[in-house]
Design a protein around this motif. Structure first.
Motif, PDB file in Angstrom:
ATOM      1  N   LEU A 169      64.068  81.303  71.768  1.00 38.12           N
ATOM      2  CA  LEU A 169      65.413  81.186  72.286  1.00 38.12           C
ATOM      3  C   LEU A 169      65.462  82.437  73.338  1.00 38.12           C
ATOM      4  O   LEU A 169      65.020  83.539  73.039  1.00 38.12           O
ATOM      5  CB  LEU A 169      66.511  81.365  71.388  1.00 38.12           C
ATOM      6  N   THR A 170      66.099  82.612  74.351  1.00 35.52           N
ATOM      7  CA  THR A 170      66.438  83.855  75.320  1.00 35.52           C
ATOM      8  C   THR A 170      67.365  84.404  74.582  1.00 35.52           C
ATOM      9  O   THR A 170      67.788  84.490  73.635  1.00 35.52           O
ATOM     10  CB  THR A 170      67.028  83.241  76.613  1.00 35.52           C
ATOM     11  N   ARG A 171      67.696  85.730  75.128  1.00 38.85           N
ATOM     12  CA  ARG A 171      68.528  86.761  74.493  1.00 38.85           C
ATOM     13  C   ARG A 171      69.550  86.436  74.174  1.00 38.85           C
ATOM     14  O   ARG A 171      70.421  86.781  73.201  1.00 38.85           O
ATOM     15  CB  ARG A 171      68.404  88.166  75.505  1.00 38.85           C
ATOM     16  N   ARG A 172      70.308  85.497  74.957  1.00 36.65           N
ATOM     17  CA  ARG A 172      71.661  84.880  74.844  1.00 36.65           C
ATOM     18  C   ARG A 172      71.574  83.978  73.644  1.00 36.65           C
ATOM     19  O   ARG A 172      72.878  83.682  73.103  1.00 36.65           O
ATOM     20  CB  ARG A 172      72.400  84.164  75.972  1.00 36.65           C
ATOM     21  N   GLY A 173      70.659  83.800  72.897  1.00 36.11           N
ATOM     22  CA  GLY A 173      70.664  82.966  71.678  1.00 36.11           C
ATOM     23  C   GLY A 173      71.197  81.503  71.886  1.00 36.11           C
ATOM     24  O   GLY A 173      70.970  80.817  72.998  1.00 36.11           O
ATOM     25  N   PHE A 174      71.555  80.779  70.778  1.00 35.35           N
ATOM     26  CA  PHE A 174      72.086  79.318  70.800  1.00 35.35           C
ATOM     27  C   PHE A 174      73.532  79.407  70.943  1.00 35.35           C
ATOM     28  O   PHE A 174      74.289  79.350  70.020  1.00 35.35           O
ATOM     29  CB  PHE A 174      71.399  78.642  69.544  1.00 35.35           C
ATOM     30  N   GLY A 175      74.027  79.268  72.235  1.00 33.24           N
ATOM     31  CA  GLY A 175      75.167  79.353  72.591  1.00 33.24           C
ATOM     32  C   GLY A 175      75.565  77.870  73.216  1.00 33.24           C
ATOM     33  O   GLY A 175      74.818  76.731  73.209  1.00 33.24           O
ATOM     34  N   PRO A 176      76.811  77.838  74.150  1.00 37.87           N
ATOM     35  CA  PRO A 176      76.980  76.795  74.982  1.00 37.87           C
ATOM     36  C   PRO A 176      75.822  76.272  75.762  1.00 37.87           C
ATOM     37  O   PRO A 176      75.828  74.930  75.957  1.00 37.87           O
ATOM     38  CB  PRO A 176      78.311  76.922  75.565  1.00 37.87           C
ATOM     39  N   TRP A 177      75.255  77.280  76.192  1.00 32.81           N
ATOM     40  CA  TRP A 177      74.091  76.875  77.101  1.00 32.81           C
ATOM     41  C   TRP A 177      73.027  77.819  76.405  1.00 32.81           C
ATOM     42  O   TRP A 177      72.958  78.893  76.357  1.00 32.81           O
ATOM     43  CB  TRP A 177      74.240  77.516  78.623  1.00 32.81           C
ATOM     44  N   ALA A 178      72.039  76.820  76.058  1.00 35.95           N
ATOM     45  CA  ALA A 178      70.852  77.639  75.245  1.00 35.95           C
ATOM     46  C   ALA A 178      69.365  77.117  76.032  1.00 35.95           C
ATOM     47  O   ALA A 178      69.370  76.005  76.650  1.00 35.95           O
ATOM     48  CB  ALA A 178      70.706  77.237  73.865  1.00 35.95           C
ATOM     49  N   ARG A 179      68.418  77.939  76.106  1.00 36.71           N
ATOM     50  CA  ARG A 179      67.267  77.875  76.679  1.00 36.71           C
ATOM     51  C   ARG A 179      66.080  77.946  75.468  1.00 36.71           C
ATOM     52  O   ARG A 179      65.953  79.044  75.066  1.00 36.71           O
ATOM     53  CB  ARG A 179      66.853  78.715  77.847  1.00 36.71           C
ATOM     54  N   VAL A 180      65.516  77.024  75.278  1.00 39.78           N
ATOM     55  CA  VAL A 180      64.617  76.717  74.105  1.00 39.78           C
ATOM     56  C   VAL A 180      63.202  76.615  75.011  1.00 39.78           C
ATOM     57  O   VAL A 180      62.855  75.851  75.730  1.00 39.78           O
ATOM     58  CB  VAL A 180      64.779  75.346  73.324  1.00 39.78           C
ATOM     59  N   TYR A 181      62.173  77.519  74.758  1.00 39.65           N
ATOM     60  CA  TYR A 181      60.874  77.699  75.449  1.00 39.65           C
ATOM     61  C   TYR A 181      59.701  78.083  74.512  1.00 39.65           C
ATOM     62  O   TYR A 181      59.991  78.622  73.442  1.00 39.65           O
ATOM     63  CB  TYR A 181      61.173  78.510  76.654  1.00 39.65           C
ATOM     64  N   ARG A 182      58.709  77.885  75.137  1.00 36.49           N
ATOM     65  CA  ARG A 182      57.430  78.786  74.534  1.00 36.49           C
ATOM     66  C   ARG A 182      56.985  79.481  75.641  1.00 36.49           C
ATOM     67  O   ARG A 182      56.883  78.947  76.814  1.00 36.49           O
ATOM     68  CB  ARG A 182      56.392  77.530  74.086  1.00 36.49           C
ATOM     69  N   PRO A 183      56.344  80.648  75.620  1.00 41.65           N
ATOM     70  CA  PRO A 183      55.626  81.330  76.590  1.00 41.65           C
ATOM     71  C   PRO A 183      54.812  80.493  77.279  1.00 41.65           C
ATOM     72  O   PRO A 183      53.945  79.666  76.967  1.00 41.65           O
ATOM     73  CB  PRO A 183      54.895  82.397  76.028  1.00 41.65           C
ATOM     74  N   ALA A 184      54.959  80.647  78.650  1.00 41.94           N
ATOM     75  CA  ALA A 184      53.958  79.812  79.701  1.00 41.94           C
ATOM     76  C   ALA A 184      52.416  80.214  79.389  1.00 41.94           C
ATOM     77  O   ALA A 184      52.108  81.267  78.918  1.00 41.94           O
ATOM     78  CB  ALA A 184      54.155  80.031  81.086  1.00 41.94           C
ATOM     79  N   ARG A 185      51.645  78.821  79.192  1.00 42.98           N
ATOM     80  CA  ARG A 185      50.265  79.068  79.220  1.00 42.98           C
ATOM     81  C   ARG A 185      49.472  78.500  80.171  1.00 42.98           C
ATOM     82  O   ARG A 185      49.542  77.480  80.635  1.00 42.98           O
ATOM     83  CB  ARG A 185      49.803  78.389  77.769  1.00 42.98           C
ATOM     84  N   THR A 186      48.561  79.259  80.869  1.00 42.30           N
ATOM     85  CA  THR A 186      47.745  78.623  81.925  1.00 42.30           C
ATOM     86  C   THR A 186      48.865  78.181  83.161  1.00 42.30           C
ATOM     87  O   THR A 186      48.587  77.034  83.732  1.00 42.30           O
ATOM     88  CB  THR A 186      46.746  77.791  81.804  1.00 42.30           C
ATOM     89  N   GLY A 187      49.720  78.826  83.277  1.00 42.13           N
ATOM     90  CA  GLY A 187      50.960  78.498  84.283  1.00 42.13           C
ATOM     91  C   GLY A 187      51.499  77.454  84.212  1.00 42.13           C
ATOM     92  O   GLY A 187      52.630  76.922  84.906  1.00 42.13           O
ATOM     93  N   GLN A 188      51.562  76.658  82.924  1.00 43.90           N
ATOM     94  CA  GLN A 188      52.577  75.627  82.566  1.00 43.90           C
ATOM     95  C   GLN A 188      53.874  76.097  81.575  1.00 43.90           C
ATOM     96  O   GLN A 188      53.867  76.446  80.602  1.00 43.90           O
ATOM     97  CB  GLN A 188      51.724  74.501  81.644  1.00 43.90           C
ATOM     98  N   ARG A 189      54.982  75.601  82.337  1.00 40.16           N
ATOM     99  CA  ARG A 189      56.171  75.961  81.494  1.00 40.16           C
ATOM    100  C   ARG A 189      56.611  74.938  80.563  1.00 40.16           C
ATOM    101  O   ARG A 189      56.296  73.611  80.711  1.00 40.16           O
ATOM    102  CB  ARG A 189      57.304  75.872  82.840  1.00 40.16           C
ATOM    103  N   GLN A 190      56.988  75.458  79.461  1.00 42.52           N
ATOM    104  CA  GLN A 190      57.552  74.568  78.499  1.00 42.52           C
ATOM    105  C   GLN A 190      58.964  74.911  77.964  1.00 42.52           C
ATOM    106  O   GLN A 190      58.914  76.185  77.169  1.00 42.52           O
ATOM    107  CB  GLN A 190      56.699  74.744  77.212  1.00 42.52           C
ATOM    108  N   CYS A 191      60.043  74.535  78.773  1.00 36.61           N
ATOM    109  CA  CYS A 191      61.382  74.992  78.613  1.00 36.61           C
ATOM    110  C   CYS A 191      62.229  73.738  78.578  1.00 36.61           C
ATOM    111  O   CYS A 191      62.260  73.101  79.524  1.00 36.61           O
ATOM    112  CB  CYS A 191      61.801  76.324  79.535  1.00 36.61           C
ATOM    113  N   VAL A 192      63.345  73.875  77.906  1.00 33.03           N
ATOM    114  CA  VAL A 192      64.264  72.679  77.883  1.00 33.03           C
ATOM    115  C   VAL A 192      65.693  73.451  77.920  1.00 33.03           C
ATOM    116  O   VAL A 192      65.993  74.377  76.968  1.00 33.03           O
ATOM    117  CB  VAL A 192      64.113  71.809  76.929  1.00 33.03           C
TER     118      VAL A 192
END
Length: 712
Positions: A266-289
């Protein structure tokens, strides 16, 4: 050449693949032939009536285990109710089979999109659900009670990106139905947040292409209804969990632990009304919802009026139109406005390294770069580290909040029957057009010669300039005459020159590298604003009389589009405001850095340039109105001005030529940014009474009898 054995092996592999369903129309025919209702079928398959409807009109496809059960049922019905012209166990093409009913027609395969460099490449993804053909005009309802008009010509929308066949977002309900743009509904089997993220990235076909070739594709957005939040293990309401800057789940909440255990972050703002769940990019591929929880007030009522209480499909329509015309929401409209600037002016581009020949990230000309930049001391907020110990004063470029002194009202004005308020459409957006701003760090100069083409902050004495007291001073937000030297943005000083006065700056902080950074931002938001108004029946070809008539009820035409319009306007104001975002939290101490300062887009000087130009634009119109009509305003509040009027319409006092055309230079009615619309009409006595009590009529002219004990 392949051998017969190899060919048969390939064919057998195809036969072993999952069951294929007949076309949607055949599914509906078989059910109706069996005399089964959609509701009864949904009950048998442990699904919903809406989901069955989606299967039968091609909006979505079932997933295992329902897929196999549905296939078995359809095969049984096909044996009992063959298509016209077949007999007994003959197949759909009339061929005889001794092994039961003939196989049903196969749904055409969906081509697999090619992944972009910043999208996840899923392992063996399931084919995305079929997309329902887009309606001819889902966003342009007819305008009741008015004559039909040919819609204004507009640029054709880009073709859908094959990598994102289901659009930028969905709204997830409690039964697993995910409502997307253009009426699409997908089945989402996820019951935990990690499962939802995996489904989104692997199966959903959600996302949006980049807005600039050097930018990044938009991450998919999943909006959760209250029921969906509960299904995923989240609380229905986010109360009692206040931590740090905003509401968010505590780190020991079971859902946060689930996310961490599944190796998501989770980003620094944590799990709030707007949350971003991700894994660090590998070989330029984003993994974020991105996740937005409706019942946690993710959609502020002021920016998204009525949207939180809409049905999921309507919420998806509102957010989908906004995403298509502006950007996939990434938080509040203010956050989205700021993100739009970066999306349209990416900080980096691919450049070839001269030594290695490899392509590496390099600075994108015209952007703000990747590193934050401290402002000059007078441009900073007083809390900013560079302002500690600074005693030279601060830039005070804010919007007008001015009321004319009551003794300056004439008897003729007081005897006029009405006070009419005019509001400028997206005044800050109009000011951003062709606005040159600084792109580099500020340099300090002593006694510089003023140059109106150089953006920056100038310390200059404008107190000697005397203007008509019936108009606000253009040099201060209060409209009061300056009392001595002060800091001003370039546009304010240039306007003093335009009025015929000499200016002699004592010092200045100027930027050598400049550019029209906000131009693409302005262009995209202007198009979104004008197009949305046009869809509500407010087009540029209306006469002024027709414009006023249509504007009275345009929001009632389509509440969803009306909400989009409000969100677009909030994106403009919020995005400009974010350029000078202040510290938050009761534990902050002056001189400490706060998170917003780490953004390259924390640029109070750019905000000052927009507001300075908007205030100057307003004052220029006030001066021209006085020259052309002899009328002077009663009050101004940001982009709203109130005039005394002989009639209850702006048509009674706006300047027109003998041919009936609006006079240039004054206020003009119309739907475009910088043009005016009617804000409200009240009795002149009402306005004078407010002015005598120290209130601003421009603040209350729209709402009629305002609560006046709350102050201004």
């Amino acid at each position: 050449m392949a051998s017969e054995e190899e060919l048969f092996a390939s064919v057998d592999a195809l036969l072993e693949e999952g069951p294929q369903l007949p076309p949607p129309s055949e599914r509906a025919r078989l059910r109706e032939a069996a005399g089964i209702t959609q509701a009864r079928l949904a009950q048998a398959l442990k699904s919903t009536t809406q989901t069955v409807k989606n299967w039968e009109n091609g909006r979505s496809e079932p997933k295992p285990p329902r897929l196999e059960a549905y296939q078995r049922l359809l095969n049984g019905w096909a044996a009992k109710f063959p298509t016209h012209g077949t007999h007994g166990t003959h197949g759909t093409h009339g061929t005889h089979s001794s092994h039961g009913p003939a196989p049903l027609p196969m749904t055409p395969p969906v081509p697999q999109p090619q992944p972009a460099p910043d999208t996840l490449t899923p392992p063996a993804p399931a084919p995305p659900a079929a997309v329902r053909p887009r309606p001819a005009s889902p966003e342009r309802p007819s305008r009741p009670g008015t004559a039909a008009r040919r819609p204004a010509a507009r640029a054709a929308e880009p073709a859908p990106d094959p990598r994102f066949p289901h659009g930028p977002l969905v709204v997830l309900d409690g039964d697993g139905s995910a409502y997307g743009v253009d009426g699409i509904v997908l089945d989402c089997p996820a019951t935990t947040v990690p499962e939802l993220v995996e489904w989104t990235l692997v199966e959903s076909g959600l996302g949006a292409p980049r807005l600039h070739r050097n930018g990044k594709d938009s991450d998919p957005l999943i909006v959760l209804t209250a029921a969906a939040a509960v299904r995923l293990g989240l609380p229905e309401r986010l109360e009692g969990f206040e931590q740090r800057r905003s509401l968010r789940l505590p780190d020991d909440h079971p859902v946060v632990k689930e996310v961490t255990k599944a190796k998501w972050k989770l980003t620094r703002r944590g799990f709030g009304p707007w949350a971003r769940v991700y894994r660090p990019a590998r070989t330029g591929q984003r993994q974020c919802v991105q996740l937005a929880v409706l019942s946690w007030d993710a959609l502020d009522e002021r920016s998204w009026p009525g949207v939180q209480d809409m049905e999921p499909a309507d919420v998806a329509r509102v957010l989908g139109i906004y995403a298509r015309r502006v950007i996939t929401p990434r938080g509040s409209t203010a956050v989205s406005g700021l993100e739009l600037m970066t999306a349209l002016r990416p900080p980096t581009r691919a450049v070839q390294d001269k030594e290695s020949g490899n392509w590496v990230p390099g600075h994108n000309p015209g952007s703000l770069g990747t590193e934050p930049m401290d402002p000059a001391p007078p441009e900073a907020r007083p809390e900013h580290p560079v302002a500690q110990g600074w005693k030279g004063g601060f830039l005070n470029e804010e919007a007008f909040q001015w009321v004319r002194d009551v003794p300056l009202l004439t008897d003729e004005e007081c005897l006029l029957p009405h006070a009419v308020g005019l509001d400028l459409n997206t005044a800050f957006l109009a000011a951003a057009a062709r606005l040159t701003v600084g792109l580099s760090a500020p340099d300090h100069f002593r006694h510089p010669q003023f140059n109106p083409k150089i953006p920056g902050s100038w310390f200059v004495d404008l107190s000697h300039i005397e203007l008509d007291p019936r108009l606000p001073s253009p040099f201060t937000p209060t409209g009061e005459r300056p009392t001595g030297p002060a800091w001003y943005q370039t546009h304010t000083v240039a306007y003093a020159q335009e009025l015929g006065h000499n200016v002699a700056p004592l010092e200045a902080y100027l930027r050598r590298e400049t550019g029209a950074y906000l131009d693409p931002w302005h262009d995209r938001l202007k198009t979104a604003y004008v197009d949305t108004l046009a869809d509500l029946g407010v087009t540029k070809d209306l006469t002024d009389t027709e414009f006023l008539t249509v504007m009275e009820h345009h929001r009632e035409t389509d509440p969803a589009l009306a909400a989009v319009l409000t969100a677009v306007k909030a994106t403009v104001k919020g995005g400009v405001g974010k350029l000078r975002e202040g510290p938050q939290g009761k534990h902050y101490r002056d001189g400490e850095r706060w998170p917003a300062l780490e953004r390259p887009t924390w640029r109070p000087d750019i905000r000052a340039a927009v507001i300075s130009k908007a205030r100057v634009n307003m004052h220029r119109k006030l001066v021209n109105m006085a020259r052309m009509t002899g009328l002077y305003p009663l009050a101004v509040l940001s982009d709203c001005v109130v005039y005394p009027s002989p009639g209850a319409s702006p048509l009674h006092f706006l300047p027109y030529s003998a041919s009936g055309k609006p006079q240039p230079g004054g206020f003009r009615l119309g739907p475009g940014p910088g043009l005016a619309k009617l804000e409200g009409v009240q009795d002149m006595a009402w306005a004078v009474d407010l002015m005598e009590k120290g209130y601003n009529p421009a603040r209350h002219i729209k709402g009629g009898d305002a609560v006046l004990d709350e102050g201004e």
